[in-house]
Design an enzyme around this catalytic site. Structure first.
Site, mmCIF file in Angstrom:
data_model
loop_
_atom_site.group_PDB
_atom_site.id
_atom_site.type_symbol
_atom_site.label_atom_id
_atom_site.label_comp_id
_atom_site.label_asym_id
_atom_site.label_seq_id
_atom_site.Cartn_x
_atom_site.Cartn_y
_atom_site.Cartn_z
ATOM 1 N N VAL A 145 24.596 14.027 41.312
ATOM 2 C CA VAL A 145 24.060 12.950 42.056
ATOM 3 C C VAL A 145 22.646 13.113 42.527
ATOM 4 O O VAL A 145 22.361 14.428 42.922
ATOM 5 C CB VAL A 145 24.781 12.512 43.489
ATOM 6 C CG1 VAL A 145 24.235 11.339 44.244
ATOM 7 C CG2 VAL A 145 26.355 12.345 43.097
ATOM 8 N N CYS A 146 21.561 12.091 42.172
ATOM 9 C CA CYS A 146 20.281 12.322 42.603
ATOM 10 C C CYS A 146 20.406 11.414 43.934
ATOM 11 O O CYS A 146 20.199 10.349 43.856
ATOM 12 C CB CYS A 146 19.302 11.738 41.590
ATOM 13 S SG CYS A 146 17.556 11.838 42.183
ATOM 14 N N LEU A 147 20.397 12.251 44.945
ATOM 15 C CA LEU A 147 20.386 11.392 46.301
ATOM 16 C C LEU A 147 19.537 12.255 47.235
ATOM 17 O O LEU A 147 19.795 13.157 47.860
ATOM 18 C CB LEU A 147 21.717 11.243 46.651
ATOM 19 C CG LEU A 147 21.886 10.512 48.024
ATOM 20 C CD1 LEU A 147 21.626 9.108 48.038
ATOM 21 C CD2 LEU A 147 23.472 10.660 48.471
ATOM 22 N N ASN A 201 21.135 6.803 39.072
ATOM 23 C CA ASN A 201 20.828 8.008 39.876
ATOM 24 C C ASN A 201 21.991 9.251 39.927
ATOM 25 O O ASN A 201 22.217 9.804 40.800
ATOM 26 C CB ASN A 201 20.683 7.795 41.526
ATOM 27 C CG ASN A 201 19.421 6.858 41.440
ATOM 28 O OD1 ASN A 201 19.756 5.589 42.004
ATOM 29 N ND2 ASN A 201 18.487 7.179 40.863
ATOM 30 N N ASP A 252 13.738 6.682 39.754
ATOM 31 C CA ASP A 252 14.001 8.262 40.091
ATOM 32 C C ASP A 252 15.352 8.380 39.366
ATOM 33 O O ASP A 252 16.258 8.942 39.950
ATOM 34 C CB ASP A 252 14.126 8.662 41.443
ATOM 35 C CG ASP A 252 14.188 10.390 41.699
ATOM 36 O OD1 ASP A 252 13.921 10.867 40.426
ATOM 37 O OD2 ASP A 252 14.738 10.554 42.591
#
Length: 184
Positions: free
Chosen positions: A84-86, A76, A118
């Site tokens: 950052v994919c959060l 992520n 994701d």
């Protein structure tokens, strides 16, 4: 709370008081670096990252922008940009959260519980789903190579594009040291 700027100041001071090493990028309080340590009992344990934080004008009503400066191997986190994919930061942010939450809860949770469905790093996600022990080894390799305390302390501009190559000056100075002094 009287204004977003007061809240920004208060959250930043609270982060500094929580023993996080914070380095301001410029004179304002909107951009700064935070030294972040990998969570215990994880393949990231022992790793130290420099995290760039950018607070929007509408903070705390709008989420901060978070990015890793030194490399991290994670499904992520984009390996090239450090983005950052959060979900909590990007979509479900609430003014009830603060900067300490980001570093004590959200980022450790991201590292402890990656979401390979994701991904921003497809290779890491695929490896994690296919072979978890090899994925954990790769994470540890990245920690040893890119996430030592000195890696988090170095400004990104100071890093060379390739860690293995020496500049001409470094190469020349090493030759001189090896050869010793010339005979008179």
């Amino acid at each position: 709370m009287s204004s977003p700027s007061k809240r920004r100041e208060m959250d930043l001071m609270k982060l500094m008081m929580s023993d996080y090493k914070v380095e301001m990028i410029n004179d304002g309080m909107q951009e700064f670096y935070v030294e972040f340590h990998g969570p215990k009992d994880s393949p990231y344990q022992g790793g130290v990252w420099k995290i760039r934080v950018e607070l929007p004008d509408a903070y705390p009503y709008k989420s901060p922008s978070i990015g890793f400066i030194n490399k991290i191997y994670h499904p992520n986190v984009d390996e090239m940009s450090g983005s950052v994919c959060l979900d909590v930061i990007n979509q479900t942010w609430s003014p009830m959260f603060d900067l300490v939450n980001v570093f004590e809860v959200f980022l450790p949770q991201l590292l402890l519980y990656p979401n390979p469905s994701d991904p921003l790093n497809g290779e890491a996600a695929a490896l994690m789903m296919r072979d978890r022990s090899t994925y954990d080894l790769r994470v540890k390799e990245y920690c040893e190579k890119y996430a030592k305390p000195e890696d988090a302390g170095a400004k990104p501009e100071e890093k060379s594009s390739s860690d293995e190559e020496l500049s001409e000056d470094e190469y020349a100075s090493e030759d001189e040291q090896v050869a010793g002094k010339a005979d008179p």
